[in-house]
Design an enzyme around this catalytic site. Structure first.
Site, short mmCIF file in Angstrom:
data_model
loop_
_atom_site.label_atom_id
_atom_site.label_comp_id
_atom_site.label_asym_id
_atom_site.label_seq_id
_atom_site.Cartn_x
_atom_site.Cartn_y
_atom_site.Cartn_z
N PHE A 152 0.69 -1.36 -0.10
CA PHE A 152 -0.09 0.12 -0.03
C PHE A 152 0.67 1.16 0.03
CE2 PHE A 152 0.68 -0.14 4.64
CZ PHE A 152 0.92 1.09 4.97
N LYS A 176 -0.85 -7.77 -8.98
CA LYS A 176 -2.10 -7.97 -7.75
C LYS A 176 -1.77 -6.76 -6.67
CE LYS A 176 -2.78 -8.99 -3.92
NZ LYS A 176 -3.30 -7.96 -2.96
N CYS A 284 9.72 1.44 3.74
CA CYS A 284 10.71 0.61 4.20
C CYS A 284 12.24 1.35 4.36
CB CYS A 284 10.80 -0.52 3.27
SG CYS A 284 11.25 -0.24 1.58
#
Length: 492
Positions: A152, A176, A284
């Site tokens: 996300f 996906k 991250c």
């Protein structure tokens, strides 16, 4: 009650609604408003996409690389044309500031640009006369149908870590996207469709865990790319390997910034605050821990306190916003719980971001910048990826202690050093066990022509995303050894 739009999948060149009644709401993190509804597609939908991809692959792999990149050039032009609309969509569904969304999308476009160099990047090599009259060649060929499962927090950039390289090298690609932020991917796929890309080369199937498992377990999906938490990255990698697939799985992080006494404290605190609180800490490569050395502790603590208190937190669509909300109410509760646990462990809360809301957006998922001092080095906060705007401080006596603390982490995504000493910088970059190293940088994000190089529990696999690693991941090598006897070779 107003019926929200149900997002379709894109399979075989057609936009079609999933064969399911299971839909989830996609909400704006700043307002709580429902934007659209996204399907949890069943395994049959995945199989339909794989079959369409296999049919397209038989033709697409034969398209010359110089022609394949023509579609990417057209795609790049459309991304530029719709740049502001896509950036706004990222902010609406992800929550980050509009400036951060623009920066993210630009990084994604850079990967499209690098992939346009595929005719050179995927070249093989050869030698004549490895023995008398015998030549040997190495060429690269595509794998077939490949898939990416994306998170996300960077809905525009991270799909473009994978997609351009996959299709430029001759593969067919299934995306996906995260069910939390599906609208940005709708933009990407629609613009590829408008670019004239042949049906089946790129497809999109929305869904949750069942959709992911169907991609992993499908025998005709040859490779999986994933970005998300370490626990899920480990799961995807293990399941993919058990199915004989290639996998590159980016996991979590706990990125430390070491601050030495000789660092430019004003520059350092500004850079680290942007790293820690930018994107509400949901990236991250966020610095979430500072290890100050010696006398750097006091001035850095004061500067970071000021940065946390003064940061402008509001709806990311506002041009003066410096930080938006976190992605979901559950994320907000988890982050607030971790702040409380850190305090119970002995950390001192200097700036508390809990229990606050942005004016006019009381229903948003707000956690304001939080700063904790005296974080126990072996405690929960020092070793847990909070994935929110929470920054911890630890003080040690020497650079070696700081490096040892960095290296004791199970994660190895990024580590940064702030100093004026070239000798200290060289020691740090040599000894720090992390794949992305920053020297006087708070976000050591590799350019598109370098690999995104996480280590340890931050990455599972061998070949990373971007650049040459992306090309190698999406191709397999074939070696040809050939002899064509002629009159000259027969003489010997």
């Amino acid at each position: 009650m107003k019926t929200r739009q149900r997002l379709p999948n894109y399979i075989g060149g057609n936009w079609q609604h999933a064969a399911t009644r299971d839909y989830v709401d996609v909400t704006n993190p700043a307002s709580g408003d429902v934007l659209v509804r996204v399907p949890l597609s069943p395994a049959a939908e995945v199989d339909q996409a794989v079959q369409a991809g296999m049919e397209a692959f038989a033709r697409w792999r034969r398209v010359p690389a110089t022609d394949r990149i023509g579609y990417l050039f057209a795609f790049r032009a459309k991304l530029k044309k719709h740049f502001e609309d896509i950036a706004r969509t990222i902010t609406e569904e992800c929550g980050k500031t509009i400036h951060e969304s623009r920066g993210e999308l630009q990084r994604g476009i850079e990967n499209v640009e690098v992939a346009c160099g595929i005719p050179v990047l995927m070249q093989g090599y050869n030698n004549e006369d490895i023995a008398r009259g015998i030549d040997e060649h190495m060429i690269r060929q595509p794998l077939g149908v490949v898939a990416a499962i994306t998170p996300f927090n960077f809905p525009g950039m991270i799909p473009l870590w994978f997609l351009p390289y996959a299709i430029a090298t001759g593969n067919c690609f299934i995306l996906k996207p995260s069910e939390k932020v599906p609208q940005t991917s709708q933009w990407l796929v629609r613009l590829l469709e408008e670019s004239g890309l042949p049906a089946g080369v790129v497809q999109m199937v929305h869904g949750g865990k069942d959709t992911v498992d169907a991609l992993i377990e499908h025998p005709d999906v040859k490779a999986i790319s994933f970005v998300g938490s370490t626990s899920v990255a480990r799961y995807v990698y293990a399941r993919s390997a058990a199915q004989g697939k290639r996998a590159q799985c980016q996991g979590g992080a706990k990125n430390a910034a070491i601050v030495l006494e000789d660092a430019d404290m004003e520059m350092t605190s500004t850079i680290v605050a942007e790293s820690a609180y930018g994107c509400a800490g949901q990236r991250c490569l966020a610095n979430s821990l500072a290890i100050t050395v010696g006398g750097a502790g006091d001035p850095f603590r004061e500067a970071m306190s000021e940065a946390a208190v003064t940061r402008k937190v509001t709806n990311g669509l506002s041009e003066d916003s410096q930080m938006g909300p976190v992605i979901t109410p559950d994320s907000k509760l988890r982050i607030e719980r971790l702040i409380g646990e850190a305090h119970q462990e002995g950390a001192r809360i200097l700036v508390d971001g809990r229990g606050r809301t942005a004016d006019g957006f009381e229903n948003g998922n707000w956690v304001f910048p939080t700063l904790l001092d005296r974080v126990p080095p072996d405690g929960m906060l020092a070793r847990t990826e909070v994935f929110g705007p929470v920054f911890g401080l630890i003080n040690v006596s020497t650079l070696q202690e700081a490096i040892d603390l960095v290296n004791s982490q199970s994660y190895g995504n990024m580590a940064c050093l702030f100093t004026s000493s070239g000798a200290a910088a060289r020691q740090f970059r040599y000894e720090a066990n992390a794949g992305n190293i920053g020297i006087n940088l708070g976000v050591a994000a590799p350019m598109a022509f370098f690999p995104f190089s996480g280590w340890k529990d931050s990455f599972f696999g061998t070949l990373h995303a971007q650049g040459h690693h992306g090309v190698e991941f999406y191709t397999q090598t074939k070696v040809i050894v050939e002899r064509w006897p002629d009159e000259w070779s027969r003489k010997f």
